[in-house]
Design an enzyme around this catalytic site. Structure first.
Site, PDB file in Angstrom:
ATOM      1  N   ALA A  13      15.218  32.154  24.501  1.00  0.00           N
ATOM      2  CA  ALA A  13      16.487  31.789  23.688  1.00  0.00           C
ATOM      3  C   ALA A  13      17.701  31.687  24.550  1.00  0.00           C
ATOM      4  O   ALA A  13      17.738  32.185  25.757  1.00  0.00           O
ATOM      5  CB  ALA A  13      16.822  33.192  22.809  1.00  0.00           C
ATOM      6  N   ASP A  14      18.783  30.974  24.171  1.00  0.00           N
ATOM      7  CA  ASP A  14      19.911  30.802  24.948  1.00  0.00           C
ATOM      8  C   ASP A  14      21.117  30.695  23.934  1.00  0.00           C
ATOM      9  O   ASP A  14      21.250  30.136  22.777  1.00  0.00           O
ATOM     10  CB  ASP A  14      19.968  29.572  25.587  1.00  0.00           C
ATOM     11  CG  ASP A  14      21.178  29.442  26.588  1.00  0.00           C
ATOM     12  OD1 ASP A  14      21.425  30.031  27.313  1.00  0.00           O
ATOM     13  OD2 ASP A  14      21.752  28.389  26.315  1.00  0.00           O
ATOM     14  N   THR A  15      22.058  31.592  24.087  1.00  0.00           N
ATOM     15  CA  THR A  15      23.362  31.565  23.198  1.00  0.00           C
ATOM     16  C   THR A  15      24.519  31.094  24.124  1.00  0.00           C
ATOM     17  O   THR A  15      24.811  31.512  25.321  1.00  0.00           O
ATOM     18  CB  THR A  15      23.557  33.028  22.785  1.00  0.00           C
ATOM     19  OG1 THR A  15      22.631  33.412  22.140  1.00  0.00           O
ATOM     20  CG2 THR A  15      24.878  33.089  21.915  1.00  0.00           C
TER      21      THR A  15
END
Length: 191
Positions: free
Chosen positions: A70-72
């Site tokens: 995941a990457d935000t």
């Protein structure tokens, strides 16, 4: 839901906590892939690419596991606010975001190499900041550690001091859109 062995390819304690709240069994193996920073990509494209890169690094080591990367990112229009390099940059980020609505985008990659399956998606949540004075921004920054957070803030850590409202997934702003994640994990469940 019976999943294959699940690995979180992230060192984020916030993401791990969200998975624990879902009562999922998993192990943490950070996906130490360099994050891309391509100016010609949209925030959604960039987050999905970075999530894929993190998941892929770990999936190569554990091909029989379901790997979650995941990457935000925080985006105000086309401008992306990643993790600030220092407190001065954190202050600049919050000063620019104050009084405005921005989008928090989390890209997610679920990869199972043995099954030759990869699922990519991104979720956006609108976040509106209160109008803030420099003193209020500095006071907020004293309450949190902003250097490991996209946009230099954390909704779950004194977010009420700076956030007026959100539209969309709260958990997405924390770092993992659990509502959508559950739907996607069901596609990998063993029958």
């Amino acid at each position: 839901m019976k999943l294959p062995s699940l690995i979180l390819a992230s060192a984020s304690p916030r993401r791990a906590q969200l998975l624990r709240e879902l009562e999922l069994e998993f192990q943490v193996v950070p996906g130490n892939a360099p994050e891309a920073d391509y100016q010609h990509m949209t925030p959604r494209e960039l987050c999905q690419l970075n999530a894929y890169r993190k998941a892929r690094v770990v999936a190569k080591r554990f091909p029989d596991a379901l790997v979650l990367g995941a990457d935000t990112e925080v985006a105000l229009g086309a401008r992306i606010f990643g993790k600030p390099a220092n407190l001065a940059e954190a202050q600049r980020f919050l000063t620019e975001l104050q009084g405005k609505t921005h989008e928090v985008v989390t890209g997610v990659c679920l990869a199972h190499l043995r099954w030759h399956r990869v699922q990519l998606f991104a979720v956006g949540t609108k976040v509106t900041f209160r109008k803030l004075t420099l003193a209020e921004i500095d006071a907020y920054l004293q309450h949190i550690q902003p250097l490991d957070k996209a946009g230099a803030y954390a909704i779950q850590e004194h977010g009420e001091l700076i956030i007026k409202k959100i539209t969309g997934s709260y958990s997405n702003v924390v770092g993992l859109p659990v509502e959508r994640l559950i739907q996607e994990l069901r596609k990998f469940a063993r029958r």
